[in-house]
Design a protein around this motif. Structure first.
Motif, mmCIF file in Angstrom:
data_model
loop_
_atom_site.group_PDB
_atom_site.id
_atom_site.type_symbol
_atom_site.label_atom_id
_atom_site.label_comp_id
_atom_site.label_asym_id
_atom_site.label_seq_id
_atom_site.Cartn_x
_atom_site.Cartn_y
_atom_site.Cartn_z
ATOM 1 N N PRO A 265 0.723 -1.326 0.024
ATOM 2 C CA PRO A 265 -0.075 0.075 -0.019
ATOM 3 C C PRO A 265 1.079 1.299 -0.146
ATOM 4 O O PRO A 265 2.078 1.482 0.390
ATOM 5 C CB PRO A 265 -0.769 -0.264 1.438
ATOM 6 C CG PRO A 265 -0.015 -0.910 2.226
ATOM 7 C CD PRO A 265 0.868 -1.764 1.350
ATOM 8 N N ILE A 286 -3.391 3.569 0.802
ATOM 9 C CA ILE A 286 -4.181 3.262 -0.322
ATOM 10 C C ILE A 286 -3.663 1.723 -0.904
ATOM 11 O O ILE A 286 -2.515 1.596 -1.042
ATOM 12 C CB ILE A 286 -3.864 4.302 -1.381
ATOM 13 C CG1 ILE A 286 -4.420 5.483 -0.817
ATOM 14 C CG2 ILE A 286 -4.743 3.775 -2.623
ATOM 15 C CD1 ILE A 286 -4.138 6.668 -1.941
ATOM 16 N N LEU A 289 -1.195 0.629 -4.031
ATOM 17 C CA LEU A 289 -0.731 1.827 -4.815
ATOM 18 C C LEU A 289 0.697 1.676 -5.082
ATOM 19 O O LEU A 289 1.198 2.107 -6.175
ATOM 20 C CB LEU A 289 -1.424 2.900 -4.333
ATOM 21 C CG LEU A 289 -1.176 4.132 -5.020
ATOM 22 C CD1 LEU A 289 -1.488 4.083 -6.602
ATOM 23 C CD2 LEU A 289 -1.583 5.490 -4.343
#
Length: 450
Positions: A265, A286, A289
């Motif tokens: 993330p 996120i 990502l």
């Protein structure tokens, strides 16, 4: 006890960061000056000729002091980093030699013709001169960044006689790392020059000094800044992905990743705790990502810093915060550039923007310096990544010698910096020379008649 490696690194860092206060403005303002002079040739508008002279004068001040500060950097390869120079001289030396004999002489020769050639050579030939200066400055940056790119990701060499010797010059000059560095660095320099012109133009527009003149400069700089503030972020993404493949320790430090993980993330808020090998804060993650940004694959594995011994990791906090702040500034430049672009036809109607722009001039300087800190500190402990450690490249000299030269550098550079910024400030505030009164000149030149 004083450490000669640390002192030599500190001295080179001081010299490099100071030198890079001048380089980006030289790269960008030379091209903008060439654009203004070309616009004069195309339109015949005298304001563009005055713009070429005005911005060209600021470029010349910056160029002169930039050259002085750059020369000392090359001397340090011999005085402080002689073992490094012996180890990689075949490769590194050839690139710097080409930079000096090709690019430096090109820009130095034509800058004199351009400066003294106003109204002495044809307008077209005069404009060609400033384009050759701008091209020479940027070619100079290319060779230097190819040399630095080789230190970041060495290619085209063979280890022989305890040295890295050149095996393929083609591989060295086509090194993707060097070219990505070149495009990223020059794009950042162009953003800096654009903000420099925007900020000074805004300062004059809000005071209604030479309104028509500075609106034209503002218009060109607004378009220029938007193009390159977008390009530098796009190129930065590609460059970061290349770093992930070639320097995984640097990527891990840039993102403060401690544990190896697939589908890593990206955390918007992170505070590294380097001493305890963890993050004190990880917030607003996120999913996947970071893997996607680094490898363009949401499930790709991102190696954590614990994969390497402590002595083979870069300083995490310096690398991490420099990278995060640089990225944040890059996003801010896009927002300001869009704002300026939308107001480029009538900037005098937006006093908020005009008040912000002069204060924004230092920000691209800060972003450029942070970028170099990420590149160089993030490469540690390697001088040539994977080949030669920084501690192995230093000269056999006494620490006190470096202390003396370091203090001398700081003193001289501080004086040079004061002179440069004083002159830039003085002539930027003064504005362009008054318009030439051609009718009066023609009447004066005409023969007297009864």
């Amino acid at each position: 006890m004083l450490d000669v490696v640390l002192l030599s690194r500190l001295q080179f860092a001081v010299a490099t960061l100071f030198h890079f206060l001048f380089v980006p403005l030289t790269l960008g303002l030379s091209l903008l000056t060439a654009i203004f002079e070309t616009l004069y040739l195309k339109t015949g508008d005298e304001d563009y000729k005055r713009a070429a002279k005005f911005w060209g004068k600021l470029f010349l001040i910056n160029f002169a002091l930039g050259v002085v500060t750059g020369i000392t950097l090359e001397f340090q390869f011999g005085t402080n980093w002689s073992k490094y120079s012996v180890y990689v001289g075949d490769i590194f030396g050839s690139l710097l030699a080409i930079e000096a004999t090709l690019a430096f002489f090109l820009e130095s020769t034509f800058i004199a013709i351009w400066h003294f050639g106003w109204d002495r050579i044809s307008p077209k030939l005069h404009a060609i001169c400033i384009w050759l200066v701008a091209i020479g400055s940027n070619i100079s940056a290319l060779w230097i960044l190819l040399a630095n790119g080789w230190m970041q990701h060495p290619v085209g060499y063979v280890l022989r006689n305890n040295r890295a010797e050149l095996e393929s010059f083609f591989a060295v000059v086509t090194n993707p790392f060097g070219w990505l560095e070149f495009f990223h660095t020059t794009a950042g320099a162009y953003v800096l020059a654009g903000f420099f012109v925007l900020g000074i133009s805004a300062w004059h527009i809000i005071r209604k000094n030479e309104l028509a003149f500075f609106k034209k400069s503002f218009n060109v700089a607004a378009i220029w800044s938007l193009v390159f503030s977008l390009f530098v972020v796009l190129n930065g993404d590609i460059h970061a992905s290349h770093v992930a493949h070639t320097q995984p320790t640097k990527l891990a430090a840039m993102e403060s990743v401690w544990e190896t993980q697939s589908g890593a993330p990206f955390y918007l808020l992170v505070i590294p705790d380097e001493e305890n090998e963890r993050n004190a804060v990880e917030f607003l993650g996120i999913p996947k990502l970071l893997s996607f940004i680094a490898y363009h694959d949401p499930n790709a594995e991102v190696k954590g810093l614990k994969e390497w011994p402590k002595e083979e990791r870069p300083p995490v906090e310096i690398t991490f915060w420099s990278f995060r702040l640089m990225v944040a500034l890059g996003m801010l430049f896009i927002l300001i550039s869009i704002w300026a672009f939308l107001r480029r036809k009538t900037p005098e109607k937006d006093r908020t923007l005009l008040r912000i722009l002069p204060w924004a001039i230092p920000l691209p300087y800060l972003a450029c310096e942070l970028g170099w800190i990420v590149a160089e500190v993030g490469r540690q402990p390697w001088l040539v990544y994977g080949l030669m450690k920084t501690s192995a490249g230093v000269s056999p000299i006494a620490p006190v010698q470096v202390v003396i030269s370091l203090l001398a550098f700081i003193l001289v550079y501080a004086l040079l910096g004061l002179v440069d910024f004083y002159l830039l400030f003085k002539f930027a505030r003064k504005g362009p020379d008054p318009k030439e009164d051609k009718e009066a000149e023609a009447a004066e030149a005409a023969p007297a008649t009864l």
